[in-house]
Design a protein around this motif. Structure first.
Motif, short mmCIF file in Angstrom:
data_model
loop_
_atom_site.label_atom_id
_atom_site.label_comp_id
_atom_site.label_asym_id
_atom_site.label_seq_id
_atom_site.Cartn_x
_atom_site.Cartn_y
_atom_site.Cartn_z
N LEU A 150 0.79 -1.22 0.00
CA LEU A 150 0.00 0.00 0.00
C LEU A 150 0.83 1.28 0.00
N HIS A 151 2.14 1.17 0.33
CA HIS A 151 3.02 2.33 0.28
C HIS A 151 3.67 2.49 -1.09
N GLY A 152 3.42 1.52 -1.99
CA GLY A 152 4.06 1.54 -3.30
C GLY A 152 5.41 0.85 -3.31
N ASP A 191 -0.06 0.83 -10.50
CA ASP A 191 -0.06 2.29 -10.36
C ASP A 191 -1.47 2.88 -10.27
N PRO A 192 -2.43 2.41 -11.10
CA PRO A 192 -3.80 2.96 -10.96
C PRO A 192 -4.40 2.71 -9.58
N VAL A 193 -4.10 1.55 -8.99
CA VAL A 193 -4.59 1.26 -7.63
C VAL A 193 -3.98 2.23 -6.64
N LEU A 221 -5.94 5.15 -4.04
CA LEU A 221 -5.95 5.03 -2.57
C LEU A 221 -6.12 6.37 -1.85
N PRO A 222 -5.40 7.44 -2.23
CA PRO A 222 -5.60 8.72 -1.53
C PRO A 222 -7.03 9.24 -1.63
N LEU A 267 0.86 -5.72 3.56
CA LEU A 267 -0.50 -5.45 3.09
C LEU A 267 -0.41 -4.85 1.69
N MET A 268 -0.86 -5.61 0.72
CA MET A 268 -0.70 -5.18 -0.67
C MET A 268 -1.73 -4.11 -1.04
N ALA A 269 -1.41 -3.34 -2.08
CA ALA A 269 -2.23 -2.19 -2.46
C ALA A 269 -3.66 -2.59 -2.77
N GLN A 270 -3.83 -3.67 -3.52
CA GLN A 270 -5.18 -4.09 -3.89
C GLN A 270 -5.97 -4.55 -2.67
#
Length: 480
Positions: free
Chosen positions: A256-258, A282-284, A288-289, A314-317
């Motif tokens: 989630l931090h990239g 990148d789109p995900v 997030l913000p 914890l992954m972005a998706q």
């Protein structure tokens, strides 16, 4: 009779949470860390028989633990491990065969059984507060079983907790070994420093980190493998990783931090597959913000925080899905939110979303830790009831962090340590308490053993790592 009772218990849905929610994934990994270091197949490179057995048993154990986490049940099984206990008179290793029967449906009990079978400490498991256990709520028409049944099944003479060893005695026994290992692995650490610095410069990385339970030998191997992968795909990898953070950990993905996370258990080909798909995340990351802003607006501008260390895996998706679930729940409760908060500005409060389910909690740093599956009405009620306490804790944090920094620096100086770090699971309050007590007992500890040039890691258990690091529990016992 026992099998029949287990069959009856398995039909009671009220017990499912008790089985697999009593320890989190990170807590289980931390508790089993000394065990993994003792049985890891890489330690048995010259002994193929023991290596294969340990490798297969680790796979079975991981499947068992994963099943407990996901569904609260795992088929009873047996695993066999070999531990190196000493060398014989001719310098050949002597192994101890450990047979472990896994039948418990409780992860805490399973982990303690594994550790005790290998004569490893269970102090960390015992320190995890019982309040974190998800206690079943008896439902209408279901039998509420008496706790004495579990006591009769799982309490045996072999499960008695050993008396705690004092820090002074443990240092007396282990400092020499830690110093020996530190000297032996110094060349490995120098290799790591050289490789990581070169990769960071060649790839223009913002940061390169190691976040795995394995030691520095494994880290060096990962760096060498990645360096070879880079040599074969220079232009592509440079373009992908420029300005990014690269982390070697226990999973693979974009968090989630990239940060780009590469599993230490995967082969370079698998790493390359992820790197080729990084742009798809990148789109995900861009969404997030906006989702955090929407969640903040539903709770009177409360500040949404992503905890850097705690949320490494914890992954972005996954984070997007958690946010979406909580947002949808709160949208249905806006009348309750207006009744509770009116026009009150909650921007001074902090909220963290990092798991699907669990207890509503205020952390020691004053942050609201909210599970995504919690009903919105309960979230609103919990924040309203605890906002005063949360603000008080948040206001104390700057002063407390400064105290931790000062005590940390003082310990490094007074004990002439090479480094003093802490596990991610150790809080600032625990670290401060550790350092304060260390300084208060300085004379007794330095009489027991010299800590000059040692690497100390504040954790929840005693252990000497392969690289010479000494893990010491933050609540170590003083000499009586």
């Amino acid at each position: 009779m026992f099998a029949r009772m287990l069959s009856i218990l398995s039909k009671g849905n009220c017990l499912s949470n008790l089985c697999h929610r009593n320890l989190t994934t990170s807590e289980a990994a931390t508790a089993l860390r000394p065990f993994y270091f003792a049985v890891h197949p890489d330690l048995f490179g010259q002994h193929p028989k023991e290596r294969v057995i340990n490798e297969n048993s680790l796979k079975k154990l991981n499947e068992y633990v994963s099943s407990l986490h996901s569904v609260g049940y795992a088929r009873p099984t047996e695993v066999i491990f070999y531990l190196k206990i000493s060398d014989d008179n001719k310098g050949f290793p002597v192994f101890k065969r450990i047979e472990i029967s896994l039948f418990s449906r409780d992860l805490r009990t399973t982990i303690k059984t594994i550790l005790k079978a290998c004569n490893l400490p269970v102090d960390y498991v015992n320190t995890i507060e019982s309040s974190k256990l998800s206690r079943p709520r008896p439902a209408q028409g279901l039998v509420s079983w008496d706790h004495t049944f579990y006591k009769a099944v799982y309490s045996t003479g072999a499960m008695k907790v050993k008396p705690q060893i004092t820090l002074q005695k443990w240092l007396e026994k282990n400092v020499a070994e830690a110093q020996r290992l530190s000297v032996m692995t110094r060349a490995i650490q120098d290799d790591i420093d050289r490789l990581s610095s070169a990769l960071k410069n060649k790839l223009n990385l913002q940061e390169l980190r190691w976040a795995s339970v394995w030691g520095n030998t494994h880290y060096r191997g990962c760096l060498r493998s990645f360096d070879r992968l880079y040599a074969e795909n220079k232009v592509k990898i440079e373009k992908i990783l420029k300005g990014r953070t690269l982390v070697f950990a226990s999973s693979t993905g974009v968090n989630l931090h990239g940060d780009i996370i590469l599993s230490t258990e995967h082969v370079p080909t698998f790493w390359m597959n992820l790197l080729n798909s990084v742009c798809a995340y990148d789109p995900v990351l861009k969404r997030l913000p906006y989702m955090e802003d929407e969640l903040s607006g539903l709770l009177n501008n409360i500040h949404i925080v992503r905890r850097k260390k705690r949320n490494l895996s914890l992954m972005a998706q996954q984070y997007e899905e958690l946010l979406n679930k909580l947002i949808n729940s709160l949208r249905r409760c806006q009348d309750e939110a207006k009744t509770c908060f009116f026009d009150e500005d909650l921007s001074n409060l902090q909220l963290v979303v990092e798991c699907e389910s669990g207890p509503l909690t205020v952390s020691q740093t004053g942050q609201f830790l909210i599970p995504a599956s919690c009903p919105g009405s309960l979230v609103i009620e919990f924040i309203d009831q605890n906002k005063t306490m949360a603000l008080q804790l948040l206001s104390e944090i700057p002063e407390f962090l400064e105290k931790e920094r000062r005590l940390h620096a003082e310990c490094l100086q007074e004990f002439h340590l090479s480094s003093l770090s802490k596990d991610d699971t150790v809080t600032s309050h625990q670290m401060t308490d550790f350092c304060s007590r260390l300084l208060n007992n300085q004379q007794q500890l330095q009489t027991a053993a010299s800590l000059d040039d040692l690497h100390i890691c504040v954790s929840h258990y005693f252990s000497v790592m392969q690289d010479g690091r000494m893990c010491i529990p933050w609540d170590w016992t003083e000499q009586q």
